[in-house]
Design a protein around this motif. Structure first.
Motif, PDB file in Angstrom:
ATOM      1  N   THR A 186     -22.926 -11.561 -81.279  1.00  0.00           N
ATOM      2  CA  THR A 186     -23.804 -10.900 -80.311  1.00  0.00           C
ATOM      3  C   THR A 186     -25.250 -11.346 -80.493  1.00  0.00           C
ATOM      4  O   THR A 186     -26.011 -11.418 -79.519  1.00  0.00           O
ATOM      5  N   ALA A 223     -17.183 -10.594 -76.208  1.00  0.00           N
ATOM      6  CA  ALA A 223     -17.657 -11.070 -77.505  1.00  0.00           C
ATOM      7  C   ALA A 223     -16.544 -11.037 -78.545  1.00  0.00           C
ATOM      8  O   ALA A 223     -16.406 -11.961 -79.352  1.00  0.00           O
ATOM      9  N   ASP A 224     -15.746  -9.989 -78.529  1.00  0.00           N
ATOM     10  CA  ASP A 224     -14.636  -9.888 -79.490  1.00  0.00           C
ATOM     11  C   ASP A 224     -13.592 -10.975 -79.224  1.00  0.00           C
ATOM     12  O   ASP A 224     -13.036 -11.552 -80.163  1.00  0.00           O
ATOM     13  N   LEU A 275     -18.965  -6.567 -74.860  1.00  0.00           N
ATOM     14  CA  LEU A 275     -18.434  -6.583 -76.219  1.00  0.00           C
ATOM     15  C   LEU A 275     -16.951  -6.958 -76.256  1.00  0.00           C
ATOM     16  O   LEU A 275     -16.494  -7.540 -77.248  1.00  0.00           O
ATOM     17  N   GLY A 293     -19.049  -1.184 -77.160  1.00  0.00           N
ATOM     18  CA  GLY A 293     -20.033  -1.791 -76.273  1.00  0.00           C
ATOM     19  C   GLY A 293     -20.629  -0.786 -75.310  1.00  0.00           C
ATOM     20  O   GLY A 293     -21.854  -0.756 -75.097  1.00  0.00           O
ATOM     21  N   LEU A 335     -18.653  -9.728 -85.332  1.00  0.00           N
ATOM     22  CA  LEU A 335     -19.221  -9.471 -84.009  1.00  0.00           C
ATOM     23  C   LEU A 335     -20.744  -9.501 -84.012  1.00  0.00           C
ATOM     24  O   LEU A 335     -21.369  -9.958 -83.047  1.00  0.00           O
ATOM     25  N   ALA A 342     -13.565  -2.335 -78.993  1.00  0.00           N
ATOM     26  CA  ALA A 342     -14.700  -3.156 -78.579  1.00  0.00           C
ATOM     27  C   ALA A 342     -15.290  -2.632 -77.276  1.00  0.00           C
ATOM     28  O   ALA A 342     -16.520  -2.568 -77.113  1.00  0.00           O
ATOM     29  N   ILE A 345     -23.528  -3.743 -85.105  1.00  0.00           N
ATOM     30  CA  ILE A 345     -23.478  -4.693 -83.995  1.00  0.00           C
ATOM     31  C   ILE A 345     -24.793  -4.578 -83.236  1.00  0.00           C
ATOM     32  O   ILE A 345     -25.087  -3.530 -82.662  1.00  0.00           O
ATOM     33  N   GLY A 378     -21.858  -2.887 -70.844  1.00  0.00           N
ATOM     34  CA  GLY A 378     -21.752  -2.935 -72.298  1.00  0.00           C
ATOM     35  C   GLY A 378     -20.325  -3.098 -72.754  1.00  0.00           C
ATOM     36  O   GLY A 378     -20.022  -3.860 -73.684  1.00  0.00           O
ATOM     37  N   SER A 379     -19.418  -2.398 -72.101  1.00  0.00           N
ATOM     38  CA  SER A 379     -18.001  -2.527 -72.423  1.00  0.00           C
ATOM     39  C   SER A 379     -17.515  -3.948 -72.189  1.00  0.00           C
ATOM     40  O   SER A 379     -16.864  -4.553 -73.056  1.00  0.00           O
ATOM     41  N   VAL A 404     -26.625  -5.279 -78.269  1.00  0.00           N
ATOM     42  CA  VAL A 404     -25.961  -4.671 -77.111  1.00  0.00           C
ATOM     43  C   VAL A 404     -26.865  -3.614 -76.481  1.00  0.00           C
ATOM     44  O   VAL A 404     -27.079  -3.600 -75.260  1.00  0.00           O
ATOM     45  N   GLY A 444     -20.383  -6.233 -88.519  1.00  0.00           N
ATOM     46  CA  GLY A 444     -19.659  -5.718 -87.372  1.00  0.00           C
ATOM     47  C   GLY A 444     -18.313  -6.376 -87.145  1.00  0.00           C
ATOM     48  O   GLY A 444     -18.205  -7.608 -87.129  1.00  0.00           O
TER      49      GLY A 444
END
Length: 362
Positions: free
Chosen positions: A338, A319-320, A316, A93, A334, A89, A282, A312-313, A285, A209
Motif C-alpha cells: 500500500t 492490494a491483497d 485493499l 480497507g 500489505l 481485506a 496498513i 477502500g474495500s 488507505v 500488515g
C-alpha cells in the motif's frame, strides 16, 4: 428569474445520480474482485467455480456442491483459506478509509489519517506485548483484545492532552497524536529488537500488515465495528458538513463541535484498533481513499462517505491480491504494497487539477 434557483438543484440532481452510478459500479467491482481473488492460488480454480463454491455455502442445496464437479480440495481452498482473507481485506480497507475520512473532519486537516493520532501505534504496542511476552503481561487478553485496548488507551490519552478550555483543539490533537505515536513506535521498536529471534519475524509481519491468518471467526469484530460506524457516520453526515466549515459556523447551526469531535475520535479509534488487531499496520488507505472519493463526488459527506467505504474495500482487496501474486510464492506484507502504491498515487493526485477539490491544493 427562476433559472438561477433551478440550476443548483439540477446540478445536485446530476451529482446524486453520479454518486449512485459510482456506488453501484464499486459494489459490482468489489463482488467481481472478491470472486477473482477466491480463484487465484496454488490450487486450480477458475472464477466460475469460485463463484459456485461461495454461492453453494451461502445458499444450501445448490446441485454443483454434491454432483462431483467441484473437488473437496477446491472447496477448502476457496472457502476456508481464500475467502476469509479476501473478506478481511475488504473490511479492513473499508474501515481504514472511513476512519481516515472521519479523522480529516475531526482535525480539519486533509492530510490526517488514523495513524496521525497514534491510534495504530497504540494498537501495535498492545499486540506486540502479547507476541513477545504472552497474554499474561496484559491481564490475559488475547492479541486482538490487547491491540484494541492499546488503541482505546491511546485515544483517551490524546483526547485528554488535546483539551483546551474544556474543548478539543484540532491543532493540539495533531501535535499530541504525532508525539504520542512517535513514543509508542519507539516502544514497539525496542520490544522488537529485544525479543527472541523466533518472535521477530512474527512481530515485523504484524507491524507491516497481513490478512493471511484470517478465519471466518476473525471477521466478526471488524464487521460489527464497520456496520455500527457506518450507521453512526450516516446519521452524522450533515453535522460533519457543518464541522468542516469551522467551529463557529457549526455552533451557529446547532452542532456541539467539541462533543462531535470526541465521538468521531472514538469511532475512528474503534475502526483502527479493530482493523490493526486482526490485520496489523496498513498505511495510506485512510489518507488516499477519502481524497479520491471527494474528487469523484465532492465534499458532501452524505455522498462522500459511501464512496469512501466502497473504494477502500476495493483498494485493499486488490492490494491483497497483488501481495500474494506479484512475488509468488513469497507473500508481500500489505503495508509495504500500500505504501508503494499509495505514495506515488497521492503525489500524482496533488499534481492533478482535482487536488484542489480534495483539499490538497490549499
Amino acid at each position: 428569474m427562476t433559472t438561477p434557483s433551478i440550476a443548483p438543484v439540477r446540478g445536485r440532481g446530476r451529482l446524486e445520480r453520479r454518486t449512485w452510478i459510482i456506488c453501484v459500479a464499486l459494489v459490482m467491482s468489489n463482488c467481481a474482485l472478491i470472486v477473482v481473488s477466491g480463484a487465484v492460488g496454488s490450487v486450480a480454480v477458475n472464477p466460475t467455480e469460485a463463484a459456485q463454491i461461495v454461492t453453494g455455502h451461502l445458499i444450501p442445496g445448490m446441485p454443483w456442491m454434491s454432483d462431483g464437479s467441484l473437488t473437496p480440495l477446491q472447496d477448502q481452498a476457496v472457502w476456508q483459506f481464500r475467502m476469509p482473507r479476501t473478506l478481511l481485506a475488504a473490511l479492513a480497507g473499508a474501515g481504514l478509509a472511513l476512519a481516515g475520512a472521519l479523522m480529516q473532519v475531526t482535525v480539519r486537516n486533509p492530510l490526517a489519517e488514523p495513524y496521525i493520532l497514534g491510534v495504530s501505534s497504540g494498537a501495535s504496542v498492545g499486540a506486540v506485548l502479547v507476541i513477545v511476552f504472552g497474554s499474561a503481561v496484559v491481564g490475559g487478553l488475547s492479541l486482538n483484545a490487547a491491540a484494541f485496548a492499546g488503541a482505546l488507551a491511546t485515544c483517551v490519552t490524546v483526547a485528554m492532552l488535546a483539551r483546551k478550555n474544556g474543548t478539543l483543539s484540532p491543532t493540539r490533537m495533531i501535535l499530541a497524536g504525532v508525539a504520542l505515536g512517535t513514543l509508542l513506535s519507539a516502544v514497539t521498536s525496542y520490544l522488537t529488537i529485544s525479543t527472541d529471534a523466533q518472535n521477530v519475524v512474527g512481530v515485523l509481519f504484524f507491524l507491516l500488515g497481513s490478512v493471511s491468518a484470517a478465519t471466518m471467526t476473525s471477521l466478526i469484530g471488524p464487521t460489527v465495528a464497520l456496520v455500527a460506524s457506518c450507521i453512526v457516520a450516516a446519521l452524522l453526515a450533515r453535522s460533519l458538513n457543518a464541522l468542516m466549515t469551522g467551529d463557529e459556523s457549526a455552533v451557529s447551526l446547532g452542532v456541539n463541535a467539541s462533543r462531535l469531535r470526541g465521538l468521531l475520535l472514538v469511532i475512528a479509534s474503534l475502526l483502527t484498533g479493530t482493523v490493526v488487531s486482526v490485520a496489523g499496520g496498513i498505511g495510506f488507505v485512510g489518507l488516499v481513499i477519502p481524497h479520491i472519493a471527494r474528487i469523484l463526488v465532492g465534499a458532501d459527506h452524505r455522498r462522500m462517505l459511501p464512496v469512501t467505504v466502497l473504494s477502500g474495500s476495493l483498494f485493499l482487496v486488490a492490494a491483497d491480491l497483488l501481495a500474494r501474486t506479484v512475488a509468488a510464492p513469497t507473500e508481500i506484507p500489505l503495508g509495504i504494497l500500500t505504501a508503494f502504491v499509495g505514495a506515488p498515487f497521492f503525489l500524482w493526485l496533488m499534481r492533478r487539477g482535482g487536488a484542489d477539490r480534495a483539499g490538497l491544493g490549499r
